[in-house]
Design an enzyme around this catalytic site. Structure first.
Site, PDB file in Angstrom:
ATOM      1  N   HIS A 185      -0.683   9.378 -26.474  1.00 16.33           N
ATOM      2  CA  HIS A 185      -0.869   8.855 -27.834  1.00 16.33           C
ATOM      3  C   HIS A 185      -1.043   7.334 -27.813  1.00 16.33           C
ATOM      4  O   HIS A 185      -1.963   6.806 -28.436  1.00 16.33           O
ATOM      5  CB  HIS A 185       0.330   9.243 -28.718  1.00 16.33           C
ATOM      6  CG  HIS A 185       0.313   8.610 -30.065  1.00 16.33           C
ATOM      7  ND1 HIS A 185      -0.227   9.236 -31.182  1.00 16.33           N
ATOM      8  CD2 HIS A 185       0.755   7.402 -30.495  1.00 16.33           C
ATOM      9  CE1 HIS A 185      -0.102   8.435 -32.222  1.00 16.33           C
ATOM     10  NE2 HIS A 185       0.491   7.313 -31.843  1.00 16.33           N
ATOM     11  N   GLU A 186      -0.176   6.638 -27.081  1.00 15.11           N
ATOM     12  CA  GLU A 186      -0.243   5.167 -27.065  1.00 15.11           C
ATOM     13  C   GLU A 186      -1.502   4.680 -26.359  1.00 15.11           C
ATOM     14  O   GLU A 186      -2.103   3.687 -26.774  1.00 15.11           O
ATOM     15  CB  GLU A 186       1.014   4.566 -26.427  1.00 15.11           C
ATOM     16  CG  GLU A 186       2.331   4.899 -27.147  1.00 15.11           C
ATOM     17  CD  GLU A 186       2.341   4.564 -28.634  1.00 15.11           C
ATOM     18  OE1 GLU A 186       1.554   3.706 -29.073  1.00 15.11           O
ATOM     19  OE2 GLU A 186       3.136   5.192 -29.373  1.00 15.11           O
ATOM     20  N   HIS A 225      -4.390   4.449 -28.679  1.00 18.01           N
ATOM     21  CA  HIS A 225      -4.496   3.225 -29.488  1.00 18.01           C
ATOM     22  C   HIS A 225      -5.243   2.132 -28.711  1.00 18.01           C
ATOM     23  O   HIS A 225      -6.019   1.376 -29.298  1.00 18.01           O
ATOM     24  CB  HIS A 225      -3.112   2.714 -29.891  1.00 18.01           C
ATOM     25  CG  HIS A 225      -2.472   3.530 -30.974  1.00 18.01           C
ATOM     26  ND1 HIS A 225      -3.132   3.880 -32.135  1.00 18.01           N
ATOM     27  CD2 HIS A 225      -1.224   4.053 -31.081  1.00 18.01           C
ATOM     28  CE1 HIS A 225      -2.315   4.599 -32.905  1.00 18.01           C
ATOM     29  NE2 HIS A 225      -1.157   4.729 -32.290  1.00 18.01           N
ATOM     30  N   HIS A 237      -8.663   0.295 -29.897  1.00 18.67           N
ATOM     31  CA  HIS A 237      -8.774  -1.164 -29.871  1.00 18.67           C
ATOM     32  C   HIS A 237      -9.986  -1.595 -29.046  1.00 18.67           C
ATOM     33  O   HIS A 237     -10.786  -2.425 -29.485  1.00 18.67           O
ATOM     34  CB  HIS A 237      -7.490  -1.763 -29.293  1.00 18.67           C
ATOM     35  CG  HIS A 237      -7.398  -3.253 -29.467  1.00 18.67           C
ATOM     36  ND1 HIS A 237      -6.583  -4.035 -28.701  1.00 18.67           N
ATOM     37  CD2 HIS A 237      -8.030  -4.101 -30.321  1.00 18.67           C
ATOM     38  CE1 HIS A 237      -6.708  -5.301 -29.079  1.00 18.67           C
ATOM     39  NE2 HIS A 237      -7.583  -5.363 -30.063  1.00 18.67           N
TER      40      HIS A 237
END
Ligand SMILES: [Zn+2]
Length: 228
Positions: free
Chosen positions: A95-96, A99, A103
């Site tokens: 999940h991280e 991100h 980005h």
């Protein structure tokens, strides 16, 4: 009437603390050590980032909650997710990393969220300032009305943070279900039997910020009461 008030209090408590309790419960439930998994959350994050040619994005341990920091371009994971082998560790890491992908691709919704979170820092500072002034108004003015007004201001300010996180929920859902889930499924980092658990963790990961913001809301109210 007291019955209705009790129901109201229970409803409010459930609404405020329910989501964060649920997030914690899901992460703990699927956080059991699984020596059969190929790697830790930290190792998976590094591996995925390298495969995506995001070699300059770092992976670190933190005690402040799992997150991706766009300013430092760093994925930060809790010790049990960074060094642990569990469905929670693997799903949170994926999940991280998602991100970091949002980005790197400068996806508009993610970039909007960075801006909003920057504004939130100011909301938070302002709320803390009001909170510091709050006990003094109670002492000096002996005016409960004024203190109540101050408390209202703090809750309103923090309420904005809940709304902002709720508005950016699509960014979280995209990270969990459009990016992390296909990777975990397609690349078989987890077995078929583990996928329902991974889905719950990904859902919890998506709601982490809203849940935390809601819980802070009542914490502040409680602090304000103690300080007075
Ligand atoms: Zn997220």
């Amino acid at each position: 009437m007291p019955f209705l008030i009790a129901i109201g209090v229970i409803l409010i408590l459930g609404l405020v603390f329910g989501p964060s309790l649920w997030v914690r419960h899901v992460l703990k439930k699927h956080g059991a050590d699984r020596p059969d998994l190929p790697g830790t959350g930290g190792e998976l994050a590094r591996h995925l980032l390298d495969e995506l040619k995001l070699t300059d994005v770092r992976v670190e341990v933190t005690d402040k909650g799992d997150h991706y920091d766009p300013a430092d371009r760093t994925v930060r994971l809790l010790p049990q997710h960074h060094d642990g082998r569990s469905v929670s560790a693997v799903a949170v890491a994926a999940h991280e990393v998602s991100h970091a992908v949002q980005h790197a691709r400068e996806e508009p919704a993610f970039m909007r969220r960075i801006d909003m979170v920057k504004q939130l820092v100011w909301v938070h500072r302002l709320a803390m300032m009001v909170l510091l002034i709050l006990p003094w108004t109670g002492l000096w003015g002996h005016s409960p009305a004024l203190a109540l007004l101050n408390l209202g201001a703090v809750i309103a300010l923090l309420g904005i943070s809940v709304v902002v996180h709720a508005v950016t929920l699509p960014v979280e859902y995209d990270a969990s279900f459009n990016k992390a889930l296909p990777v975990l499924e397609g690349r078989r980092y987890l077995s078929e039997q583990d996928m329902p658990a991974a889905r719950s963790v990904l859902k919890a990961a998506a709601y982490t910020y809203v849940a935390a913001a809601l819980a802070t809301l009542l914490n502040i109210a409680r602090w304000a009461r103690i300080l007075r």
